[in-house]
Design a protein around this motif. Structure first.
Motif, PDB file in Angstrom:
ATOM      1  N   TRP A 104       0.818  -1.216   0.000  1.00  0.00           N
ATOM      2  CA  TRP A 104       0.000   0.000   0.000  1.00  0.00           C
ATOM      3  C   TRP A 104       0.844   1.255   0.000  1.00  0.00           C
ATOM      4  N   GLY A 105       2.051   1.207   0.569  1.00  0.00           N
ATOM      5  CA  GLY A 105       2.921   2.371   0.518  1.00  0.00           C
ATOM      6  C   GLY A 105       3.265   2.768  -0.905  1.00  0.00           C
ATOM      7  N   VAL A 107       1.516   1.961  -3.554  1.00  0.00           N
ATOM      8  CA  VAL A 107       0.279   2.397  -4.215  1.00  0.00           C
ATOM      9  C   VAL A 107      -0.015   3.851  -3.906  1.00  0.00           C
ATOM     10  N   LEU A 108       0.077   4.224  -2.638  1.00  0.00           N
ATOM     11  CA  LEU A 108      -0.181   5.612  -2.258  1.00  0.00           C
ATOM     12  C   LEU A 108       0.844   6.553  -2.874  1.00  0.00           C
ATOM     13  N   ILE A 111      -0.117   6.982  -6.562  1.00  0.00           N
ATOM     14  CA  ILE A 111      -1.307   7.827  -6.674  1.00  0.00           C
ATOM     15  C   ILE A 111      -0.964   9.288  -6.384  1.00  0.00           C
ATOM     16  N   GLY A 112      -0.130   9.503  -5.350  1.00  0.00           N
ATOM     17  CA  GLY A 112       0.256  10.866  -5.023  1.00  0.00           C
ATOM     18  C   GLY A 112       1.050  11.536  -6.127  1.00  0.00           C
ATOM     19  N   THR A 115      -1.280  12.276  -9.081  1.00  0.00           N
ATOM     20  CA  THR A 115      -2.129  13.429  -8.788  1.00  0.00           C
ATOM     21  C   THR A 115      -1.346  14.728  -8.895  1.00  0.00           C
TER      22      THR A 115
END
Length: 256
Positions: A104-105, A107-108, A111-112, A115
């Motif tokens: 998840w790290g 993935v975030l 995504i960051g 964005t």
């Protein structure tokens, strides 16, 4: 005059009530075809991605299982359909456990960064006419390297983002397959350590070669755990007969 005006208004109202003309209907057909083609392409791409993930999970699960038991995976290759079926069972049995394998790290972080890149691209920027005019006044050997460098930077940035997504897509099935293969190998190791009267026998003609538990086999080789030597053995399959008594028949024979 009034009669003509009323007739024109009646004609306009009639055209409005008639709905879309045949020309509009013909123009909508290509749009429907384009939408259908896009939908079919999206479904095909999704099916390809799912097949790749199942294939990867099944291959890694089988390789991890055989390696953990001391069997060389390259000696027992799986067919493509077998890998996909194996990957399906990996996904089915792991279930929600797949969510625990997701980094998840990463993935975030992806995504960051995505964005941030979108926000930066959409920032309203006033065009610098002086810079553009300065660039237009430069010679070909000055202008083109600058433009090529900017294009290469954008291309490499997009390639890195796509590579990160592909890597993330490959990590999750790989972790799930490895976890499933290790769990299955641990269960088999625990079974092999237990003393059991039910085992297979390898015979060639009337000669008993090995007694033990068959791990895997193909057209050329057979991997079996030898209960006498407590070792994993790989033997040529040619001319070998595998004899495995049914547990119920063995229990009845022992009782008699």
């Amino acid at each position: 005059m009034r009669t003509g005006r009323r007739g024109g208004e009646a004609k306009v109202c009639k055209e409005r009530h008639q709905g879309p003309s045949s020309e509009e209907a013909q123009q909508s057909l290509p749009q429907i075809a384009t939408t259908a083609a896009t939908l079919v392409g999206a479904i095909a791409a999704l099916a390809t991605i799912i097949g790749f993930c199942l294939h990867l999970a099944g291959d890694i699960a089988n390789s991890t299982y055989l390696t953990s038991l001391g069997v060389e995976p390259s000696s027992f290759p799986q067919a493509v359909d077998s890998k996909i079926i194996h990957g399906y069972y990996v996904t089915l049995l792991q279930g929600l456990g797949l969510l625990k394998d997701v980094p998840w790290g990463a993935v975030l972080a992806i995504i960051g960064l995505s964005t941030l890149a979108i926000v930066i691209i959409r920032i309203p920027v006033k065009e610098d006419s002086e810079l553009r005019s300065w660039l237009d006044r430069r010679s070909f050997w000055v202008k083109q390297p600058i433009v090529a460098a900017l294009a290469s930077t954008l291309f490499l940035s997009a390639t890195v983002c796509v590579g990160c997504l592909v890597l993330l897509m490959a990590i999750v099935p790989g972790l799930a397959g490895e976890k499933f293969g290790k769990s299955k190998a641990d269960e088999m190791n625990a079974f092999l350590k237990r003393e059991t009267a039910h085992f297979s026998e390898l015979w060639r003609d009337d000669q008993l070669l090995v007694s033990g538990h068959v791990i895997t086999t193909n057209e050329n080789l057979i991997a079996i755990y030898d209960i006498n030597t407590k070792a994993m053995r790989t033997l040529p399959r040619e001319g070998i007969e595998i004899r495995t008594p049914l547990p119920a028949l063995s229990i009845q024979a022992t009782a008699k």
